[in-house]
Scaffold this motif. Structure first.
Motif, mmCIF file in Angstrom:
data_model
loop_
_atom_site.group_PDB
_atom_site.id
_atom_site.type_symbol
_atom_site.label_atom_id
_atom_site.label_comp_id
_atom_site.label_asym_id
_atom_site.label_seq_id
_atom_site.Cartn_x
_atom_site.Cartn_y
_atom_site.Cartn_z
ATOM 1 N N ILE A 3 8.594 24.357 14.512
ATOM 2 C CA ILE A 3 8.356 23.331 13.566
ATOM 3 C C ILE A 3 7.721 23.807 12.372
ATOM 4 O O ILE A 3 6.824 24.685 12.329
ATOM 5 C CB ILE A 3 7.067 22.234 14.090
ATOM 6 C CG1 ILE A 3 7.749 21.558 15.313
ATOM 7 C CG2 ILE A 3 6.700 21.133 13.164
ATOM 8 C CD1 ILE A 3 6.773 20.546 16.174
ATOM 9 N N TYR A 4 8.218 23.262 10.996
ATOM 10 C CA TYR A 4 7.975 23.964 9.864
ATOM 11 C C TYR A 4 7.424 22.762 9.132
ATOM 12 O O TYR A 4 8.203 21.966 8.814
ATOM 13 C CB TYR A 4 9.127 24.552 8.863
ATOM 14 C CG TYR A 4 9.707 25.773 9.846
ATOM 15 C CD1 TYR A 4 9.099 27.185 9.604
ATOM 16 C CD2 TYR A 4 10.699 25.690 10.833
ATOM 17 C CE1 TYR A 4 9.573 28.191 10.325
ATOM 18 C CE2 TYR A 4 11.413 26.666 11.529
ATOM 19 C CZ TYR A 4 10.690 27.888 11.166
ATOM 20 O OH TYR A 4 11.348 29.061 12.027
ATOM 21 N N LYS A 18 0.925 -1.265 -0.017
ATOM 22 C CA LYS A 18 -0.052 0.036 0.045
ATOM 23 C C LYS A 18 0.900 1.271 0.067
ATOM 24 O O LYS A 18 1.878 1.280 0.428
ATOM 25 C CB LYS A 18 -0.937 -0.011 1.181
ATOM 26 C CG LYS A 18 -1.923 -1.254 1.253
ATOM 27 C CD LYS A 18 -2.912 -0.892 2.493
ATOM 28 C CE LYS A 18 -3.812 -1.868 2.304
ATOM 29 N NZ LYS A 18 -5.076 -1.755 3.015
ATOM 30 N N PRO A 19 0.561 2.404 -0.434
ATOM 31 C CA PRO A 19 1.202 3.568 -0.352
ATOM 32 C C PRO A 19 1.248 4.297 0.957
ATOM 33 O O PRO A 19 0.143 3.741 1.585
ATOM 34 C CB PRO A 19 0.520 4.285 -1.676
ATOM 35 C CG PRO A 19 -0.772 3.928 -1.621
ATOM 36 C CD PRO A 19 -0.692 2.457 -1.522
ATOM 37 N N ALA A 20 2.056 5.042 1.174
ATOM 38 C CA ALA A 20 2.011 5.779 2.587
ATOM 39 C C ALA A 20 1.902 7.419 1.971
ATOM 40 O O ALA A 20 2.185 7.793 1.078
ATOM 41 C CB ALA A 20 3.373 5.731 3.104
ATOM 42 N N THR A 21 1.629 7.877 2.874
ATOM 43 C CA THR A 21 1.672 9.427 2.722
ATOM 44 C C THR A 21 2.658 10.035 3.699
ATOM 45 O O THR A 21 2.770 9.458 4.964
ATOM 46 C CB THR A 21 0.065 10.044 3.434
ATOM 47 O OG1 THR A 21 -1.141 9.659 2.894
ATOM 48 C CG2 THR A 21 0.116 11.588 3.466
ATOM 49 N N LEU A 22 3.615 10.623 3.160
ATOM 50 C CA LEU A 22 4.810 11.231 3.760
ATOM 51 C C LEU A 22 4.585 12.504 4.084
ATOM 52 O O LEU A 22 4.445 13.301 3.311
ATOM 53 C CB LEU A 22 5.992 10.840 2.734
ATOM 54 C CG LEU A 22 7.198 11.463 3.200
ATOM 55 C CD1 LEU A 22 7.940 10.699 4.479
ATOM 56 C CD2 LEU A 22 8.367 11.374 2.174
ATOM 57 N N TYR A 23 4.898 12.730 5.532
ATOM 58 C CA TYR A 23 5.103 14.059 6.246
ATOM 59 C C TYR A 23 6.076 14.437 6.426
ATOM 60 O O TYR A 23 6.832 13.968 7.159
ATOM 61 C CB TYR A 23 3.941 14.093 7.362
ATOM 62 C CG TYR A 23 2.447 13.872 6.791
ATOM 63 C CD1 TYR A 23 1.626 14.962 6.558
ATOM 64 C CD2 TYR A 23 2.335 12.494 7.073
ATOM 65 C CE1 TYR A 23 0.131 14.572 6.436
ATOM 66 C CE2 TYR A 23 0.516 12.378 6.956
ATOM 67 C CZ TYR A 23 -0.219 13.218 6.453
ATOM 68 O OH TYR A 23 -1.521 12.993 6.139
ATOM 69 N N LEU A 45 14.955 16.974 10.330
ATOM 70 C CA LEU A 45 14.089 16.772 9.396
ATOM 71 C C LEU A 45 13.388 15.374 9.960
ATOM 72 O O LEU A 45 13.900 14.318 10.659
ATOM 73 C CB LEU A 45 14.289 15.859 8.058
ATOM 74 C CG LEU A 45 14.786 17.017 6.964
ATOM 75 C CD1 LEU A 45 15.381 16.686 5.763
ATOM 76 C CD2 LEU A 45 13.813 18.112 6.687
ATOM 77 N N LYS A 46 12.092 15.562 10.192
ATOM 78 C CA LYS A 46 11.322 14.460 10.737
ATOM 79 C C LYS A 46 10.465 14.075 9.643
ATOM 80 O O LYS A 46 9.512 14.778 8.947
ATOM 81 C CB LYS A 46 10.226 15.023 12.055
ATOM 82 C CG LYS A 46 9.485 13.702 12.576
ATOM 83 C CD LYS A 46 8.634 14.175 13.742
ATOM 84 C CE LYS A 46 7.562 12.910 14.218
ATOM 85 N NZ LYS A 46 7.108 13.598 15.212
ATOM 86 N N GLY A 47 10.428 12.650 9.336
ATOM 87 C CA GLY A 47 9.465 12.162 8.350
ATOM 88 C C GLY A 47 8.703 11.252 9.118
ATOM 89 O O GLY A 47 9.105 10.336 9.959
ATOM 90 N N VAL A 48 7.297 11.258 8.466
ATOM 91 C CA VAL A 48 6.513 10.331 9.005
ATOM 92 C C VAL A 48 5.668 9.641 7.788
ATOM 93 O O VAL A 48 5.191 10.222 6.874
ATOM 94 C CB VAL A 48 5.379 11.025 9.836
ATOM 95 C CG1 VAL A 48 4.328 10.040 10.391
ATOM 96 C CG2 VAL A 48 6.062 11.726 11.231
ATOM 97 N N PHE A 49 5.921 8.319 7.744
ATOM 98 C CA PHE A 49 5.147 7.638 6.792
ATOM 99 C C PHE A 49 4.075 7.281 7.407
ATOM 100 O O PHE A 49 3.822 6.416 8.315
ATOM 101 C CB PHE A 49 6.035 6.457 6.100
ATOM 102 C CG PHE A 49 7.200 6.822 5.490
ATOM 103 C CD1 PHE A 49 7.320 6.668 4.132
ATOM 104 C CD2 PHE A 49 8.332 6.905 6.108
ATOM 105 C CE1 PHE A 49 8.324 6.841 3.498
ATOM 106 C CE2 PHE A 49 9.723 7.385 5.360
ATOM 107 C CZ PHE A 49 9.600 7.344 4.104
ATOM 108 N N ILE A 83 2.343 11.550 -1.426
ATOM 109 C CA ILE A 83 1.988 10.143 -1.662
ATOM 110 C C ILE A 83 3.244 9.621 -2.043
ATOM 111 O O ILE A 83 4.075 9.745 -2.963
ATOM 112 C CB ILE A 83 0.964 9.728 -2.560
ATOM 113 C CG1 ILE A 83 -0.302 10.461 -2.233
ATOM 114 C CG2 ILE A 83 0.727 8.096 -2.665
ATOM 115 C CD1 ILE A 83 -0.930 10.199 -0.683
ATOM 116 N N MET A 84 3.667 8.440 -1.282
ATOM 117 C CA MET A 84 5.147 7.612 -1.365
ATOM 118 C C MET A 84 4.523 6.104 -1.717
ATOM 119 O O MET A 84 3.916 5.843 -0.763
ATOM 120 C CB MET A 84 6.110 7.789 -0.329
ATOM 121 C CG MET A 84 6.544 9.159 -0.140
ATOM 122 S SD MET A 84 7.799 9.351 -1.475
ATOM 123 C CE MET A 84 8.931 8.248 -1.364
#
Length: 134
Positions: free
Chosen positions: A73-74, A60-65, A107-111, A80-81
């Motif tokens: 925080i910016y 399934k795809p993920a939404t990457l924030y 950088l904070k990445g949330v999948f 969509i990844m």
């Protein structure tokens, strides 16, 4: 009328079992390792590249924030990844917005994966520190 009561009980038990399975099943949609930045100094308006090894265990795809953190925080626009399933290596290019101030950032990445109709799993990663110099 007995068969209607029996059918109702069986259907209710089946639905409760399905929801419990969805809610309690341990999901690991993505595992990240060896995550590195291509440099530690960058200018606004440029791109920084993040390399990582990953194992994706769900089709399934993920939404990457992506979030830039420097005490404030910016947030950036989610994207969509859809990484390839299995274990691979990837490089992501992250644009450094011109509106960001100079200074030290992470950088904070949330999948975010919607693994089933009632459950969402977040896979978080915080990068090493880098500096926006101008």
């Amino acid at each position: 009328i007995n068969w209607i009561a029996y059918l109702t009980i069986v259907l209710a038990f089946g639905l409760i079992s399905l929801f419990l399975y969805w809610y309690l099943k341990p999901y690991k949609p993505l595992e990240l390792s060896n995550v590195t930045l291509d440099r530690v100094e960058v200018n606004r308006g440029e791109h920084i590249h993040i390399s990582a090894d990953y194992c994706k265990n769900i089709n399934k795809p993920a939404t990457l924030y992506i979030t830039f953190i420097d005490g404030i925080i910016y947030n950036t626009q989610p994207q969509i990844m859809d990484l390839e399933t299995g274990c691979h290596h990837t490089t992501l290019s992250i644009y450094i917005p011109r509106a960001l101030p100079t200074g030290k950032f992470m950088l904070k990445g949330v999948f975010r994966y919607n693994v089933n109709p009632i459950r969402t799993i977040d896979v978080n990663h915080l990068s090493e520190e880098f500096t926006i110099i101008k």
